[in-house]
Design a protein around this motif. Structure first.
Motif, PDB file in Angstrom:
ATOM      1  N   TRP A 266      -6.660   9.288  -4.023  1.00  0.00           N
ATOM      2  CA  TRP A 266      -6.372   7.870  -4.305  1.00  0.00           C
ATOM      3  C   TRP A 266      -4.969   7.495  -3.835  1.00  0.00           C
ATOM      4  O   TRP A 266      -4.774   6.417  -3.270  1.00  0.00           O
ATOM      5  CB  TRP A 266      -6.525   7.594  -5.803  1.00  0.00           C
ATOM      6  CG  TRP A 266      -7.868   7.915  -6.355  1.00  0.00           C
ATOM      7  CD1 TRP A 266      -9.033   8.060  -5.641  1.00  0.00           C
ATOM      8  CD2 TRP A 266      -8.219   8.147  -7.724  1.00  0.00           C
ATOM      9  NE1 TRP A 266     -10.068   8.362  -6.478  1.00  0.00           N
ATOM     10  CE2 TRP A 266      -9.622   8.428  -7.766  1.00  0.00           C
ATOM     11  CE3 TRP A 266      -7.505   8.148  -8.915  1.00  0.00           C
ATOM     12  CZ2 TRP A 266     -10.290   8.699  -8.945  1.00  0.00           C
ATOM     13  CZ3 TRP A 266      -8.169   8.411 -10.112  1.00  0.00           C
ATOM     14  CH2 TRP A 266      -9.548   8.686 -10.120  1.00  0.00           C
ATOM     15  N   LYS A 267      -4.010   8.380  -4.069  1.00  0.00           N
ATOM     16  CA  LYS A 267      -2.628   8.099  -3.649  1.00  0.00           C
ATOM     17  C   LYS A 267      -2.539   7.991  -2.127  1.00  0.00           C
ATOM     18  O   LYS A 267      -1.888   7.070  -1.599  1.00  0.00           O
ATOM     19  CB  LYS A 267      -1.719   9.230  -4.150  1.00  0.00           C
ATOM     20  CG  LYS A 267      -0.247   9.117  -3.730  1.00  0.00           C
ATOM     21  CD  LYS A 267       0.433   7.933  -4.371  1.00  0.00           C
ATOM     22  CE  LYS A 267       1.957   8.087  -4.328  1.00  0.00           C
ATOM     23  NZ  LYS A 267       2.480   8.223  -2.958  1.00  0.00           N
ATOM     24  N   ALA A 268      -3.186   8.891  -1.409  1.00  0.00           N
ATOM     25  CA  ALA A 268      -3.159   8.850   0.048  1.00  0.00           C
ATOM     26  C   ALA A 268      -3.835   7.584   0.570  1.00  0.00           C
ATOM     27  O   ALA A 268      -3.357   6.956   1.534  1.00  0.00           O
ATOM     28  CB  ALA A 268      -3.829  10.094   0.618  1.00  0.00           C
ATOM     29  N   THR A 269      -4.948   7.191  -0.054  1.00  0.00           N
ATOM     30  CA  THR A 269      -5.653   5.974   0.350  1.00  0.00           C
ATOM     31  C   THR A 269      -4.798   4.744   0.097  1.00  0.00           C
ATOM     32  O   THR A 269      -4.719   3.837   0.943  1.00  0.00           O
ATOM     33  CB  THR A 269      -6.984   5.846  -0.411  1.00  0.00           C
ATOM     34  OG1 THR A 269      -7.760   7.032  -0.219  1.00  0.00           O
ATOM     35  CG2 THR A 269      -7.776   4.656   0.081  1.00  0.00           C
ATOM     36  N   LEU A 270      -4.142   4.696  -1.056  1.00  0.00           N
ATOM     37  CA  LEU A 270      -3.250   3.573  -1.354  1.00  0.00           C
ATOM     38  C   LEU A 270      -2.090   3.508  -0.370  1.00  0.00           C
ATOM     39  O   LEU A 270      -1.750   2.433   0.138  1.00  0.00           O
ATOM     40  CB  LEU A 270      -2.714   3.705  -2.786  1.00  0.00           C
ATOM     41  CG  LEU A 270      -3.665   3.335  -3.924  1.00  0.00           C
ATOM     42  CD1 LEU A 270      -3.077   3.758  -5.267  1.00  0.00           C
ATOM     43  CD2 LEU A 270      -3.962   1.843  -3.931  1.00  0.00           C
ATOM     44  N   ASP A 271      -1.468   4.645  -0.092  1.00  0.00           N
ATOM     45  CA  ASP A 271      -0.302   4.666   0.802  1.00  0.00           C
ATOM     46  C   ASP A 271      -0.654   4.137   2.188  1.00  0.00           C
ATOM     47  O   ASP A 271       0.095   3.338   2.769  1.00  0.00           O
ATOM     48  CB  ASP A 271       0.246   6.094   0.907  1.00  0.00           C
ATOM     49  CG  ASP A 271       0.951   6.542  -0.361  1.00  0.00           C
ATOM     50  OD1 ASP A 271       1.282   5.674  -1.191  1.00  0.00           O
ATOM     51  OD2 ASP A 271       1.162   7.758  -0.521  1.00  0.00           O
ATOM     52  N   SER A 272      -1.785   4.576   2.722  1.00  0.00           N
ATOM     53  CA  SER A 272      -2.149   4.151   4.085  1.00  0.00           C
ATOM     54  C   SER A 272      -2.491   2.665   4.127  1.00  0.00           C
ATOM     55  O   SER A 272      -2.142   1.971   5.091  1.00  0.00           O
ATOM     56  CB  SER A 272      -3.329   4.983   4.597  1.00  0.00           C
ATOM     57  OG  SER A 272      -4.475   4.812   3.772  1.00  0.00           O
ATOM     58  N   SER A 273      -3.164   2.164   3.095  1.00  0.00           N
ATOM     59  CA  SER A 273      -3.531   0.750   3.100  1.00  0.00           C
ATOM     60  C   SER A 273      -2.349  -0.145   2.746  1.00  0.00           C
ATOM     61  O   SER A 273      -2.203  -1.246   3.302  1.00  0.00           O
ATOM     62  CB  SER A 273      -4.690   0.503   2.138  1.00  0.00           C
ATOM     63  OG  SER A 273      -4.347   0.855   0.809  1.00  0.00           O
ATOM     64  N   ILE A 274      -1.490   0.297   1.845  1.00  0.00           N
ATOM     65  CA  ILE A 274      -0.305  -0.493   1.490  1.00  0.00           C
ATOM     66  C   ILE A 274       0.648  -0.614   2.673  1.00  0.00           C
ATOM     67  O   ILE A 274       1.302  -1.644   2.859  1.00  0.00           O
ATOM     68  CB  ILE A 274       0.392   0.128   0.266  1.00  0.00           C
ATOM     69  CG1 ILE A 274      -0.427  -0.130  -1.007  1.00  0.00           C
ATOM     70  CG2 ILE A 274       1.801  -0.430   0.088  1.00  0.00           C
ATOM     71  CD1 ILE A 274       0.121   0.533  -2.250  1.00  0.00           C
ATOM     72  N   ILE A 285       5.876  -2.900  -1.108  1.00  0.00           N
ATOM     73  CA  ILE A 285       5.030  -2.376  -2.183  1.00  0.00           C
ATOM     74  C   ILE A 285       4.925  -0.865  -2.052  1.00  0.00           C
ATOM     75  O   ILE A 285       4.838  -0.320  -0.949  1.00  0.00           O
ATOM     76  CB  ILE A 285       3.630  -3.025  -2.134  1.00  0.00           C
ATOM     77  CG1 ILE A 285       3.751  -4.559  -2.214  1.00  0.00           C
ATOM     78  CG2 ILE A 285       2.747  -2.505  -3.256  1.00  0.00           C
ATOM     79  CD1 ILE A 285       2.445  -5.295  -1.989  1.00  0.00           C
ATOM     80  N   LYS A 286       4.913  -0.191  -3.184  1.00  0.00           N
ATOM     81  CA  LYS A 286       4.838   1.270  -3.182  1.00  0.00           C
ATOM     82  C   LYS A 286       4.066   1.735  -4.411  1.00  0.00           C
ATOM     83  O   LYS A 286       4.234   1.199  -5.500  1.00  0.00           O
ATOM     84  CB  LYS A 286       6.251   1.875  -3.186  1.00  0.00           C
ATOM     85  CG  LYS A 286       6.276   3.389  -3.124  1.00  0.00           C
ATOM     86  CD  LYS A 286       7.708   3.890  -3.121  1.00  0.00           C
ATOM     87  CE  LYS A 286       7.748   5.421  -3.068  1.00  0.00           C
ATOM     88  NZ  LYS A 286       9.155   5.924  -3.098  1.00  0.00           N
TER      89      LYS A 286
END
Length: 309
Positions: A266-274, A285-286
């Motif tokens: 989930w963290k990796a998915t959020l980082d790439s999309s953010i 945003i982070k």
């Protein structure tokens, strides 16, 4: 190919077995709410636009964890905004090409990567509501067992009287005993057998093996085990509740990896999309893991479960 909306709706609609009604109960709603709040505690978002804070921040979390994604776009009327929505079309890699917002205040299509970007929590756009609903169903079912066990463990003295006078005498005896009198005197004829009917003045109904039928402690332990399993699913580090012996370092590390595996995705998915959102709109945003600095101690000998939970 990634799950489409028909498949996602089909999964949501068939999670609960048809013969079970836990999902219609008050306890099911309670556990859904409790587990949702437990889940959103794992990730903290920094640098959100100022007008996304307060109650809008709560809606931000709800969209991500319930639906798995949200669209970010800029309009003249609402400025930089986010909304849940639907997708339309797909490209060469089967990724959606348009994001459709159907809000009573705004109805519009946005071209992804040109007019809007998508913040995703999960790679398959499905959110984590299936995890929350699954454990809420199990915990709700367990709660009904705990309630029944508590009720069944209550035992009142049950006695039968041959007539109304004997019944009133027995009631009076129990009233005086319950009031704390050190000695209670009653007519001994109550204990005598009727010479004509050959019946005693009263009968006593005994419930044997009362302690053996008390399973509340086991059910409470099972509930803690389920909560520990849910924590492992969403990334809250915990050790198995039902493991009696001490955990060695290797076991603790294995449990830690197990409890953070999905959270890392989930963290990796959020980082790439953010990153796409920050590049398009100039935001900062982070996403940060709330429990990232709370590591399991490595002392070589392990630690008792009671000290960890």
């Amino acid at each position: 190919t990634p799950l489409n909306y028909d498949q996602i709706n089909n999964i949501d609609g068939h999670l609960q077995p048809t013969m079970l009604k836990y999902c219609n109960s008050v306890t099911y709603a309670y556990w859904q709410r409790s587990l949702y709040q437990r889940a959103i505690s794992t990730i903290d978002f920094k640098g959100l636009p100022e007008h996304w804070e307060a109650s809008n921040r709560d809606f931000f979390y709800w969209c991500l964890f319930r639906f798995g994604y949200l669209g970010v776009f800029d309009t003249d009327e609402f400025g930089l905004s986010f909304q849940p929505g639907n997708f339309y079309g797909f490209d060469f890699y089967y990724q959606p090409t348009e994001f459709i917002v159907a809000n009573p205040k705004l109805s519009k299509r946005f071209k992804i990567h040109k007019e809007c970007e998508i913040i995703k929590l999960t790679p398959d756009y499905a959110g984590i509501w299936d995890i929350i609903s699954y454990y809420a169903m199990l915990l709700s079912a367990l709660d009904s067992g705990i309630s029944s066990s508590i009720v069944n463990s209550k035992f009142a003295w049950m006695m039968g009287a041959k007539n109304k006078a004997a019944a009133e005498t027995l009631k009076k005896i129990f009233d005086r005993v319950a009031s704390g009198e050190p000695a209670v005197v009653f007519d001994q004829s109550l204990l005598q057998i009727d010479p004509q009917s050959k019946e005693e003045g009263y009968t006593f109904l005994e419930r044997s093996n009362l302690k053996q039928s008390y399973i509340t402690t086991d059910l409470l332990m099972d509930k803690s085990t389920l909560l520990s399993s849910f924590d492992a699913e969403i990334g809250i580090r915990s050790l198995p509740y039902n493991k009696k012996e001490r955990l060695v370092t290797a076991e603790a590390e294995s449990r830690e990896q197990d409890s953070t595996a999905r959270l890392m995705v989930w963290k990796a998915t959020l980082d790439s999309s953010i990153k796409l959102v920050n590049d398009m709109f100039g935001t900062s945003i982070k996403a940060e893991l709330t429990y990232d600095d709370k590591e399991v101690p490595e002392d070589g000998t392990g630690e008792d479960n009671a000290d960890r939970n």
